[in-house]
Motif scaffolding. Structure first.
Motif, PDB file in Angstrom:
ATOM      1  N   ARG A 162      -5.435  -4.497  -6.070  1.00 23.76           N
ATOM      2  CA  ARG A 162      -6.255  -4.665  -7.284  1.00 23.76           C
ATOM      3  C   ARG A 162      -6.707  -6.115  -7.422  1.00 23.76           C
ATOM      4  NH1 ARG A 162      -6.476  -2.367 -12.903  1.00 23.76           N
ATOM      5  NH2 ARG A 162      -6.723  -4.101 -14.335  1.00 23.76           N
ATOM      6  N   ASN A 163      -5.829  -7.043  -7.090  1.00 22.25           N
ATOM      7  CA  ASN A 163      -6.145  -8.464  -7.231  1.00 22.25           C
ATOM      8  C   ASN A 163      -7.106  -8.979  -6.168  1.00 22.25           C
ATOM      9  OD1 ASN A 163      -4.627 -10.269  -9.347  1.00 22.25           O
ATOM     10  ND2 ASN A 163      -3.229  -8.615  -8.835  1.00 22.25           N
ATOM     11  N   LEU A 164      -6.967  -8.474  -4.951  1.00 18.50           N
ATOM     12  CA  LEU A 164      -7.713  -9.064  -3.835  1.00 18.50           C
ATOM     13  C   LEU A 164      -9.050  -8.394  -3.559  1.00 18.50           C
ATOM     14  CD1 LEU A 164      -4.904  -9.887  -1.220  1.00 18.50           C
ATOM     15  CD2 LEU A 164      -5.758 -11.246  -3.140  1.00 18.50           C
ATOM     16  N   VAL A 165      -9.324  -7.259  -4.187  1.00 19.40           N
ATOM     17  CA  VAL A 165     -10.534  -6.501  -3.876  1.00 19.40           C
ATOM     18  C   VAL A 165     -11.820  -7.293  -4.139  1.00 19.40           C
ATOM     19  CG1 VAL A 165     -10.706  -5.384  -6.149  1.00 19.40           C
ATOM     20  CG2 VAL A 165     -11.639  -4.239  -4.118  1.00 19.40           C
ATOM     21  N   THR A 166     -11.780  -8.236  -5.080  1.00 26.72           N
ATOM     22  CA  THR A 166     -12.989  -9.019  -5.375  1.00 26.72           C
ATOM     23  C   THR A 166     -13.085 -10.297  -4.545  1.00 26.72           C
ATOM     24  OG1 THR A 166     -11.823 -10.003  -7.269  1.00 26.72           O
ATOM     25  CG2 THR A 166     -13.307  -8.170  -7.742  1.00 26.72           C
ATOM     26  N   GLY A 167     -12.177 -10.457  -3.563  1.00 29.51           N
ATOM     27  CA  GLY A 167     -12.252 -11.617  -2.679  1.00 29.51           C
ATOM     28  C   GLY A 167     -12.020 -12.945  -3.371  1.00 29.51           C
ATOM     29  N   PRO A 168     -10.935 -13.081  -4.148  1.00 29.47           N
ATOM     30  CA  PRO A 168     -10.657 -14.357  -4.830  1.00 29.47           C
ATOM     31  C   PRO A 168     -10.362 -15.461  -3.824  1.00 29.47           C
ATOM     32  CG  PRO A 168      -8.721 -12.951  -4.909  1.00 29.47           C
ATOM     33  CD  PRO A 168      -9.823 -12.127  -4.326  1.00 29.47           C
ATOM     34  N   VAL A 184      12.136  -3.757   1.845  1.00 24.54           N
ATOM     35  CA  VAL A 184      10.821  -3.661   1.205  1.00 24.54           C
ATOM     36  C   VAL A 184      10.220  -5.060   1.071  1.00 24.54           C
ATOM     37  CG1 VAL A 184       9.589  -2.918  -0.870  1.00 24.54           C
ATOM     38  CG2 VAL A 184      11.528  -1.584  -0.028  1.00 24.54           C
ATOM     39  N   GLN A 185      11.073  -6.046   0.745  1.00 22.71           N
ATOM     40  CA  GLN A 185      10.626  -7.441   0.654  1.00 22.71           C
ATOM     41  C   GLN A 185      10.015  -7.896   1.972  1.00 22.71           C
ATOM     42  OE1 GLN A 185      13.578 -10.254  -0.564  1.00 22.71           O
ATOM     43  NE2 GLN A 185      13.989  -9.279  -2.512  1.00 22.71           N
ATOM     44  N   ALA A 186      10.702  -7.619   3.072  1.00 22.68           N
ATOM     45  CA  ALA A 186      10.244  -8.075   4.388  1.00 22.68           C
ATOM     46  C   ALA A 186       8.879  -7.491   4.719  1.00 22.68           C
ATOM     47  CB  ALA A 186      11.265  -7.680   5.458  1.00 22.68           C
ATOM     48  N   ARG A 187       8.696  -6.215   4.420  1.00 24.34           N
ATOM     49  CA  ARG A 187       7.415  -5.558   4.686  1.00 24.34           C
ATOM     50  C   ARG A 187       6.305  -6.169   3.835  1.00 24.34           C
ATOM     51  NH1 ARG A 187       6.708   0.943   3.908  1.00 24.34           N
ATOM     52  NH2 ARG A 187       4.502   1.137   4.413  1.00 24.34           N
ATOM     53  N   LEU A 188       6.621  -6.435   2.558  1.00 25.00           N
ATOM     54  CA  LEU A 188       5.630  -7.008   1.649  1.00 25.00           C
ATOM     55  C   LEU A 188       5.252  -8.428   2.081  1.00 25.00           C
ATOM     56  CD1 LEU A 188       4.047  -6.544  -1.015  1.00 25.00           C
ATOM     57  CD2 LEU A 188       5.933  -7.665  -2.205  1.00 25.00           C
ATOM     58  N   LEU A 189       6.239  -9.197   2.514  1.00 24.17           N
ATOM     59  CA  LEU A 189       5.969 -10.563   2.969  1.00 24.17           C
ATOM     60  C   LEU A 189       5.070 -10.574   4.204  1.00 24.17           C
ATOM     61  CD1 LEU A 189       9.403 -12.342   2.453  1.00 24.17           C
ATOM     62  CD2 LEU A 189       7.248 -12.900   1.328  1.00 24.17           C
ATOM     63  N   ASP A 190       5.337  -9.675   5.122  1.00 26.60           N
ATOM     64  CA  ASP A 190       4.482  -9.562   6.308  1.00 26.60           C
ATOM     65  C   ASP A 190       3.048  -9.239   5.911  1.00 26.60           C
ATOM     66  OD1 ASP A 190       6.218 -10.221   8.295  1.00 26.60           O
ATOM     67  OD2 ASP A 190       6.801  -8.171   8.794  1.00 26.60           O
ATOM     68  N   LEU A 191       2.911  -8.317   4.966  1.00 30.98           N
ATOM     69  CA  LEU A 191       1.589  -7.932   4.491  1.00 30.98           C
ATOM     70  C   LEU A 191       0.884  -9.119   3.831  1.00 30.98           C
ATOM     71  CD1 LEU A 191      -0.473  -5.615   3.815  1.00 30.98           C
ATOM     72  CD2 LEU A 191       0.747  -5.379   1.642  1.00 30.98           C
ATOM     73  N   LEU A 195      -2.630 -11.028   4.937  1.00 37.59           N
ATOM     74  CA  LEU A 195      -3.793 -11.080   4.055  1.00 37.59           C
ATOM     75  C   LEU A 195      -4.199 -12.513   3.742  1.00 37.59           C
ATOM     76  CD1 LEU A 195      -2.900  -8.178   1.589  1.00 37.59           C
ATOM     77  CD2 LEU A 195      -4.790  -8.204   3.227  1.00 37.59           C
ATOM     78  N   VAL A 196      -3.217 -13.383   3.516  1.00 35.02           N
ATOM     79  CA  VAL A 196      -3.512 -14.793   3.240  1.00 35.02           C
ATOM     80  C   VAL A 196      -4.263 -15.415   4.414  1.00 35.02           C
ATOM     81  CG1 VAL A 196      -2.420 -17.074   3.042  1.00 35.02           C
ATOM     82  CG2 VAL A 196      -1.665 -15.210   1.564  1.00 35.02           C
ATOM     83  N   LEU A 201      -7.019 -17.302   2.042  1.00 33.04           N
ATOM     84  CA  LEU A 201      -6.662 -17.510   0.635  1.00 33.04           C
ATOM     85  C   LEU A 201      -5.900 -18.812   0.423  1.00 33.04           C
ATOM     86  CD1 LEU A 201      -5.274 -13.971  -0.276  1.00 33.04           C
ATOM     87  CD2 LEU A 201      -7.433 -14.952  -1.052  1.00 33.04           C
ATOM     88  N   SER A 202      -6.131 -19.407  -0.722  1.00 39.57           N
ATOM     89  CA  SER A 202      -5.217 -20.432  -1.229  1.00 39.57           C
ATOM     90  C   SER A 202      -4.284 -19.720  -2.206  1.00 39.57           C
ATOM     91  CB  SER A 202      -5.973 -21.536  -1.965  1.00 39.57           C
ATOM     92  OG  SER A 202      -6.854 -22.199  -1.092  1.00 39.57           O
TER      93      SER A 202
END
Length: 256
Positions: A162-168, A184-191, A195-196, A201-202
């Motif tokens: 939801r946050n990244l869809v507008t390309g901030p 779950v943390q490890a998977r989210l961090l990898d993701l 994405l960063v 992204l900054s």
């Protein structure tokens, strides 16, 4: 190079208690800053001041607005601030329920942010939303499911979509892996790391978890009692902390 964000002398007090005091730093395009410290260190207060959720007592938060150069976001009009929060800025809450509309479908949550910046074509909005679900590893056939039917990790990934869809260009993250199971943390961090890097992204990430900043942040600030006690390159600070409090933080992790 012009900083994307230039923070100058941000101070916030609550009565006689210091929230954060005289904080300043520059953040450059594509750079990730980690802010660490124990509960009550002032890191969340600082993040709230930077993101416009809390008015500091003094200081400036200068942002390189598209086509306008550095402007103090604390003096923006309400419509300007709202538009900035929908387009160039994003905020990922620790509790995804704070950043999602639980009564709206997964696709609707992502699509709402697109509609907020002027998207009107239903088919294109749905296509973008479905694409982003796939990018955050949520099965695309769940586009019409409500977030309340998702696990905590899936809700957090949906909030990120939801946050990244507008390309901030700048994302604020408040304990993005807090409350999640280690796997779950490890998977989210990898993701997040992917994405960063992919989107350039900054980001400013507040966390008490040094493993999170080790993985995601280029630079780190260590806070204690509302003050920055040490700052520098992440590996440098974590591998060879100079301040006694930083040494304590690092050694407490090593000896857990």
């Amino acid at each position: 190079m012009t900083p994307l964000l230039s923070v100058r002398e941000i101070t916030k007090t609550y009565g006689g208690r210091i929230g954060c005091s005289d904080i300043g730093f520059d953040l450059y395009p594509g750079e990730v800053m980690g802010i660490v410290g124990e509960s009550g260190s002032g890191k969340s207060t600082l993040l709230s001041c930077l993101a416009g959720h809390l008015a500091p007592d003094s200081g400036q938060v200068l942002y390189d607005m598209r086509g306008q150069g550095l402007r103090d976001t604390l003096t923006l009009s309400e419509p300007e601030r709202r538009m900035l929060g929908r387009t160039d800025w994003a905020f990922v809450h620790q509790n995804p329920r704070d950043g999602l509309r639980m009564s709206v479908s997964a696709g609707g949550n992502v699509g709402e942010r697109l509609m907020a910046v002027g998207a009107r074509h239903y088919g294109e909005i749905r296509e973008s939303a479905t694409d982003w679900l796939g990018r955050v590893e949520i099965s695309q056939d769940r586009v019409d499911d409500r977030p309340s039917s998702f696990s905590g990790g899936m809700q957090q990934r949906l909030q990120i979509a939801r946050n990244l869809v507008t390309g901030p260009r700048l994302v604020f993250m408040d304990e993005p892996t807090g409350g999640l199971d280690v796997s779950v943390q490890a998977r989210l961090l990898d993701l997040l790391r992917g994405l960063v890097r992919e989107m350039g992204l900054s980001a400013i990430i507040v966390t008490h978890d040094l493993a999170v900043v080790r993985l995601l942040a280029h630079r780190i600030m260590v806070m204690k009692g509302g003050h920055v006690v040490e700052a520098g390159l992440t590996d440098q600070v974590l591998d060879d902390p100079q301040h006694a409090y930083s040494q304590l933080l690092v050694s407490s992790v090593l000896h857990v």
